[in-house]
Design an enzyme around this catalytic site. Structure first.
Site, PDB file in Angstrom:
ATOM      1  CG  ASN A 130      67.016 -17.863 -79.576  1.00  0.00           C
ATOM      2  OD1 ASN A 130      67.672 -17.604 -80.544  1.00  0.00           O
ATOM      3  ND2 ASN A 130      65.930 -17.665 -80.258  1.00  0.00           N
TER       4      ASN A 130
ATOM      5  CD  GLU B 153      70.133 -19.591 -82.048  1.00  0.00           C
ATOM      6  OE1 GLU B 153      69.837 -18.879 -83.341  1.00  0.00           O
ATOM      7  OE2 GLU B 153      70.037 -20.980 -81.163  1.00  0.00           O
TER       8      GLU B 153
ATOM      9  CG  ASP C 262      70.092 -27.022 -81.266  1.00  0.00           C
ATOM     10  OD1 ASP C 262      70.012 -27.932 -81.835  1.00  0.00           O
ATOM     11  OD2 ASP C 262      70.177 -26.116 -81.454  1.00  0.00           O
TER      12      ASP C 262
ATOM     13  CG  ASN D 184      69.594 -26.971 -85.514  1.00  0.00           C
ATOM     14  OD1 ASN D 184      68.552 -26.949 -85.452  1.00  0.00           O
ATOM     15  ND2 ASN D 184      70.671 -26.151 -85.179  1.00  0.00           N
TER      16      ASN D 184
ATOM     17  CG  HIS E 271      66.398 -24.985 -78.177  1.00  0.00           C
ATOM     18  ND1 HIS E 271      66.992 -25.807 -78.346  1.00  0.00           N
ATOM     19  CD2 HIS E 271      66.933 -23.716 -78.797  1.00  0.00           C
ATOM     20  CE1 HIS E 271      67.409 -25.715 -79.414  1.00  0.00           C
ATOM     21  NE2 HIS E 271      67.321 -24.398 -80.637  1.00  0.00           N
TER      22      HIS E 271
END
Length: 252
Positions: free
Chosen positions: A7, A33, A146, A148, A243
């Site tokens: 992130n 990300e 990830d 999702n 995360h």
């Protein structure tokens, strides 16, 4: 090998990421990300001693992006599936090693609306066709990142409340079923069948303190590599992102 949706790579660097990485010392580290552009790589903030670094970034600034940090130099590194619609978002980086091919992927989120959910499902299908093509060439695969999507009710704290939320929709879960039926193995579930293990928690509601989370970060391997997975794990104690890292130990 470790994988983590950070992130924002620059944000976690400010929170001690480089020291953490040196302490863990994985042979391969995959980030999702990253939210960084090529022009921002040379500012000294993103120097990872002991690793070869490979990046893929989105055309849109401050969005998406993936990276692989590898102690050993891969045989080759590619970005994307070769389709502009998907590759423009910087979600894929592929490294080929002698023993396996690693795909580090930040799969799309479908929560913003029907159009975005359609994009997510199309991305899933494009990925699976690409991965199956690699396997047809005889390559063994590791697919981390990830995803999702929480696959089963055991993979999120509140399945009933989220049954109509993207990330746990029947269509998304059915794709995960198809994925596994095609010969891809969820490494964590080979070793741990218990509930309560998550990799993402909502910042806004303080969900992490209560462990009201989702397991949406995975390391999958093609079935011909499953016997080489000696352990798989989640690291919820590692802070710095919404995360946490996930990982595997491979003996190949």
């Amino acid at each position: 090998m470790l994988s983590w949706n950070v992130n924002g790579i620059r944000a976690v660097v400010r929170k001690g990421f480089v020291e953490w990485l040196q302490g863990e010392s994985p042979d391969i580290f995959c980030a999702q990300e990253t939210k960084v552009q090529q022009a921002q790589l040379g500012n000294g903030l993103l120097d990872f001693p002991g690793y070869h670094a490979y990046w893929n970034w989105a055309q849109r600034k401050g969005y998406s992006g993936v990276a692989i940090f590898s102690k050993d130099e891969p045989l080759s590194v590619e970005t994307g599936f070769g389709t502009e619609r998907f590759d423009s978002e910087g979600r894929v980086i592929i490294a080929q090693y002698p023993q396996f091919t690693l795909l580090n992927i930040y799969f799309p989120n479908g929560k913003s609306g029907p159009e975005r959910l359609d994009y997510k499902m199309a991305f899933y299908d494009a990925f699976l066709a690409y991965a199956d093509g690699l396997r047809a060439q005889g390559r063994k695969l590791v697919v981390c990142g990830d995803y999702n999507t929480a696959h089963s009710e055991i993979d999120l704290a509140r399945p009933k409340e989220n049954a109509k939320v993207s990330g746990f929709l029947p269509i998304e879960r059915a794709w995960m079923d198809t994925y596994e039926a095609r010969g891809y193995v969820d490494t964590f579930r080979r070793f741990n069948k218990e509930p309560g293990h998550y990799s993402w928690w909502d910042y806004k509601t303080g969900a992490r303190q209560r462990n009201v989370g989702w397991r949406i970060d995975y390391v999958y391997v093609s079935s011909d590599l499953a016997a080489s997975v000696k352990q798989a794990f989640i690291m919820p104690e590692v802070m710095g992102s919404d995360h946490c890292p996930v990982g595997v130990e491979l003996t190949v």
